[in-house]
Scaffold this motif. Structure first.
Motif: not given
Lengths: 357, 160
Positions: A116-122, A141-145
């Protein structure tokens, strides 16, 4: 903390083809290094050696002072983002991002928080239940990141992550990567053949050709003081103009044109008197007014600037002039060079530094 | 499990599939297959049992289709499929008394007992396990569906 050091790294394949020659680089903590060069120059091979996906034939790789040359990829604590995203099509965005942590058997609640934290950032929170096929290229590409971010690796490795995106998305995703770097403060290595990406993203650029490092420096250093003809021709768009000239006293003599030299330039070229050198001039360093005459053969308006293509004597030249111009074929434009680059004809290395006219 | 962990567990349900009940439903299909593979090997040359086996084939097709659809449905927290699974589970129990029990109790002159003790035990176990899987899938899946529905309602209230 993640400092990476490559010492005399070579890559020689089983068929004896050498892809990388004596690669040396010190990457500071939190630095974004861009490896740039044309296809086949060894930049991706270098990145794969750092990731552990290719063996290092000679030399050493250190991470935070520890020799990891022989360490398997899975134990290097590095995350790689690929050009083709490498997402699992049957999994949702959430599952893709959580996958590596699930394999490590981390606590599901901890995984959930990290995803959730990564999803928030991206900015992927609203996409978490979608499959990759339902996303745009930039989102994929954001998912890959995101998959890399959740692992919280010491080093992020990007292998041409924007090459599959259209121009508009590429620009937007590039800005996101830059923001991500600022936000995470992580050490990142980024491979691209696109010099615009290199100039806009990098703290430092490593310019490569034919497996050799041509120059390492800040984007400005590479643009302003290219180490050799290759770097000068590779960095900058439109590319630098090159002319074969002979140093004669206070001027450079081309086949059918002459370029005056300043006192400082004469000093720089003092050891080249009477010798042939290569003169490099960036299109944006050509200004209207002066003794040089360009015979126009085409005119491209770009809005703020105009690209004027023509001939200086018999040599082809492209000038990027300010403002909207309407030159027609056979028009003559008087110009001067406000900055010049000189290169040794034999070694192709830069002579001195660039000079202002 | 403290309150926060419980909350995260609920929140996770928004993004992960309801895999356990879905897999239980698939397991129910597997045991049903074991059942019919066993029962169709009997050749009793009796018109009544041939009819019964024909009907059983049709029911098996319906059961497998319904169970598979329920598996997919319950995977996405759809409550209706929990009810369907419960019905299928009860149906598997009822089936024990339709064909296997009758066949076990019947003796024919030509072939003797239609279903021997060993085969009877095996098919009953298969049907019972299949039924338990269906009912467990219905219970777990239904419960989780309700919990998720309530949690989503709370989120909607909060965001409103």
């Amino acid at each position: 903390m993640a400092q990476l050091r490559l010492e005399h790294v070579d890559k020689i394949y089983d068929n004896k083809v050498q892809a990388v020659f004596d690669f040396n680089l010190d990457v500071k903590d939190g630095e974004l290094i861009v490896l740039v060069g044309p296809s086949g120059c060894g930049k991706s091979t270098t990145l794969r050696m750092i990731a552990g996906l290719e063996d290092i034939s000679r030399g050493h790789l250190f991470l935070d002072g520890k020799d990891i040359t022989q360490t398997p990829a899975k134990d290097r604590d590095m995350a790689m983002v690929f050009q083709n995203y490498a997402l699992y099509g049957h999994m949702t965005v959430y599952e893709n991002m959580a996958f590596s942590l699930t394999l490590r058997k981390e606590d599901p609640n901890v995984i959930h928080k990290k995803v959730l934290a990564a999803a928030e950032i991206l900015d992927l929170t609203s996409q978490l239940n979608k499959k990759p096929s339902q996303l745009s290229g930039g989102q994929r590409q954001r998912v890959a990141m995101g998959r890399s971010i959740v692992r919280n690796p010491k080093v992020f490795l990007f292998d041409e992550p924007l090459s599959n995106l259209d121009a508009k998305l590429r620009g937007a995703t590039r800005r996101e990567i830059l923001l991500l770097h600022k936000r995470l403060g992580a050490t990142m290595l980024y491979v691209t053949h696109d010099q615009t990406e290199a100039l806009t993203l990098a703290d430092r650029i490593v310019c490569m050709s034919m497996g050799h490092v041509q120059q390492v420096g800040t984007p400005l250093e590479l643009y302003d003081s290219p180490a050799n003809l290759f770097v000068a021709s590779f960095i900058g768009l439109p590319p630098m103009n090159f002319f074969d000239v002979t140093v004669k006293g206070d001027k450079l003599e081309g086949k059918d044109f002459q370029v005056p030299l300043t006192a400082e330039e004469q000093k720089t070229l003092s050891s080249y008197q009477g010798k042939e050198i290569t003169l490099g001039v960036r299109p944006e360093n050509i200004v209207e007014g002066g003794s040089l005459q360009i015979k126009v053969f085409s005119n491209e308006n770009l809005g703020m600037n105009t690209l004027v293509h023509g001939h200086l004597g018999s040599a082809r030249i492209t000038a990027k002039l300010r403002g909207w111009k309407n030159y027609k074929e056979h028009d003559v434009v008087n110009v001067s060079f406000d900055r010049k680059h000189f290169f040794d004809k034999e070694t192709t290395n830069a002579i001195g530094r660039e000079q202002k006219q | 499990m403290n309150q926060e962990e419980l909350l995260i567990k609920k929140d996770r349900m928004r993004f992960i599939k309801n895999k356990l009940p879905a897999n239980l439903a698939l397991l129910a299909i597997l045991f049903d297959v074991f059942y019919f593979v066993s029962i169709y090997q009997s050749d009793v040359r009796d018109y009544y049992y041939t009819i019964m086996i024909g009907a059983s084939i049709l029911y098996n097709l319906v059961f497998m289709l319904a169970c598979f659809l329920s598996s997919e449905g319950i995977k996405n927290y759809k409550l209706g499929y929990a009810w369907l699974l419960a019905g299928l589970g009860i149906g598997q129990i009822v089936r024990i008394f339709v064909l296997p029990a009758q066949a076990h109790a019947t003796e024919l002159k030509k072939v003797g007992r239609v279903m021997a003790d060993g085969q009877y035990t095996f098919v009953v176990v298969c049907l019972v396990v299949s039924a338990v899987c269906c009912l467990a899938a219905a219970l777990i899946g239904g419960y989780r569906s309700v919990v998720l529905k309530q949690y989503q309602a709370t989120l909607e209230t909060k965001s409103a």
